[in-house]
Design an enzyme around this catalytic site. Structure first.
Site, PDB file in Angstrom:
ATOM      1  N   ASP A  94      38.644 -14.941 -63.744  1.00  9.44           N
ATOM      2  CA  ASP A  94      37.826 -15.450 -64.843  1.00  9.44           C
ATOM      3  C   ASP A  94      37.477 -14.319 -65.808  1.00  9.44           C
ATOM      4  O   ASP A  94      37.600 -14.457 -67.026  1.00  9.44           O
ATOM      5  CB  ASP A  94      36.556 -16.086 -64.270  1.00  9.44           C
ATOM      6  CG  ASP A  94      35.768 -16.880 -65.303  1.00  9.44           C
ATOM      7  OD1 ASP A  94      36.365 -17.409 -66.262  1.00  9.44           O
ATOM      8  OD2 ASP A  94      34.533 -16.994 -65.137  1.00  9.44           O
ATOM      9  N   HIS A 177      40.910 -20.591 -71.143  1.00 14.91           N
ATOM     10  CA  HIS A 177      40.015 -21.641 -70.669  1.00 14.91           C
ATOM     11  C   HIS A 177      40.522 -23.031 -71.054  1.00 14.91           C
ATOM     12  O   HIS A 177      40.279 -23.995 -70.326  1.00 14.91           O
ATOM     13  CB  HIS A 177      38.592 -21.404 -71.179  1.00 14.91           C
ATOM     14  CG  HIS A 177      37.830 -20.443 -70.325  1.00 14.91           C
ATOM     15  ND1 HIS A 177      37.995 -19.083 -70.404  1.00 14.91           N
ATOM     16  CD2 HIS A 177      36.922 -20.655 -69.328  1.00 14.91           C
ATOM     17  CE1 HIS A 177      37.214 -18.487 -69.509  1.00 14.91           C
ATOM     18  NE2 HIS A 177      36.554 -19.413 -68.856  1.00 14.91           N
ATOM     19  N   HIS A 180      42.883 -23.859 -68.347  1.00 14.31           N
ATOM     20  CA  HIS A 180      42.103 -24.243 -67.163  1.00 14.31           C
ATOM     21  C   HIS A 180      41.643 -25.691 -67.281  1.00 14.31           C
ATOM     22  O   HIS A 180      41.781 -26.494 -66.349  1.00 14.31           O
ATOM     23  CB  HIS A 180      40.874 -23.349 -67.002  1.00 14.31           C
ATOM     24  CG  HIS A 180      39.816 -23.953 -66.138  1.00 14.31           C
ATOM     25  ND1 HIS A 180      38.837 -24.793 -66.645  1.00 14.31           N
ATOM     26  CD2 HIS A 180      39.599 -23.887 -64.801  1.00 14.31           C
ATOM     27  CE1 HIS A 180      38.059 -25.211 -65.667  1.00 14.31           C
ATOM     28  NE2 HIS A 180      38.493 -24.662 -64.537  1.00 14.31           N
ATOM     29  N   HIS A 194      37.868 -22.096 -60.248  1.00 13.91           N
ATOM     30  CA  HIS A 194      37.851 -21.971 -61.717  1.00 13.91           C
ATOM     31  C   HIS A 194      38.585 -20.720 -62.181  1.00 13.91           C
ATOM     32  O   HIS A 194      39.486 -20.790 -63.020  1.00 13.91           O
ATOM     33  CB  HIS A 194      36.394 -21.937 -62.193  1.00 13.91           C
ATOM     34  CG  HIS A 194      36.220 -21.564 -63.625  1.00 13.91           C
ATOM     35  ND1 HIS A 194      36.370 -22.480 -64.653  1.00 13.91           N
ATOM     36  CD2 HIS A 194      35.923 -20.376 -64.217  1.00 13.91           C
ATOM     37  CE1 HIS A 194      36.172 -21.869 -65.806  1.00 13.91           C
ATOM     38  NE2 HIS A 194      35.892 -20.608 -65.576  1.00 13.91           N
TER      39      HIS A 194
END
Length: 202
Positions: A94, A177, A180, A194
């Site tokens: 992340d 993101h 994701h 995540h």
């Protein structure tokens, strides 16, 4: 309802990303301060002024923005050193995206999470996050595997939680993101954390 019944004047959110985000939303709706105590360093959720909302099937739905960041974030690196290593590595994934996305946002003049423009300070924080991971990630992983706190582990925990949080909020999010968010629609990806899905986009 529980907050009202117990007349709580502060809420403590302890755990991982979903528990932390739930605490932030509950405290916001109740109009009380929130203290965040992460027990893993798998995301930058502890410091951020947003929560990620998923459907009951685990698919990304929306970002929920708050008027301010958590009132206090307490990190015990000893607790995180004893958590499963996979969480720390997911946090590195992340955090890895922070500088990549910050750089993309700066080049495209995209706005950050608070609908403002990025600053030199924000980009410096995002770049420091990236550089810290490349300097200390392997040593931090080894320390976590041995359940010991070292300077490398402390540096990576700071990068995963604080530098990444400040970096993405002040600089913005981009493709990592978005990828994701798209991956969460695929049921096969629900077993992945995540940060692991974000890192795929990095």
């Amino acid at each position: 309802a529980a907050i009202a019944v117990h007349h709580a004047d502060v809420l403590v959110g302890m755990g991982g990303g979903k528990a932390i985000d739930t605490a932030k939303i509950a405290a916001d709706r109740a109009g009380i301060p929130v203290i965040i105590v992460p027990t893993i360093a798998s995301t930058d959720a502890p410091c951020s002024a947003l929560a990620v909302i998923y459907t009951e099937h685990g698919e990304f739905e929306e970002y929920f923005f708050f008027p301010q960041n958590p009132n206090l974030v307490l990190v015990d690196t000893g607790v995180i050193a004893r958590a499963p290593v996979r969480f720390l590595v997911a946090g590195m994934g992340d955090a890895l995206s922070t500088w990549i996305e910050a750089r993309a946002c700066a080049k495209s003049f995209a706005q950050n999470a608070s609908h403002g423009n990025s600053t030199m300070a924000a980009n410096a924080i995002a770049k420091l996050c990236y550089e810290t991971l490349f300097e200390d990630s392997l040593k931090a992983k080894a320390a976590c595997e041995a359940n010991v706190v070292t300077m490398a582990l402390e540096n990576v925990i700071e990068a995963n939680i604080l530098l990444s949080g400040l970096g993405f909020e002040s600089s913005g999010l981009a493709a990592c993101h978005s990828i994701h968010n798209g991956l969460t629609v695929l049921e096969e990806t629900h077993k992945f954390f995540h940060g692991e899905k974000v890192a795929f986009g990095a």
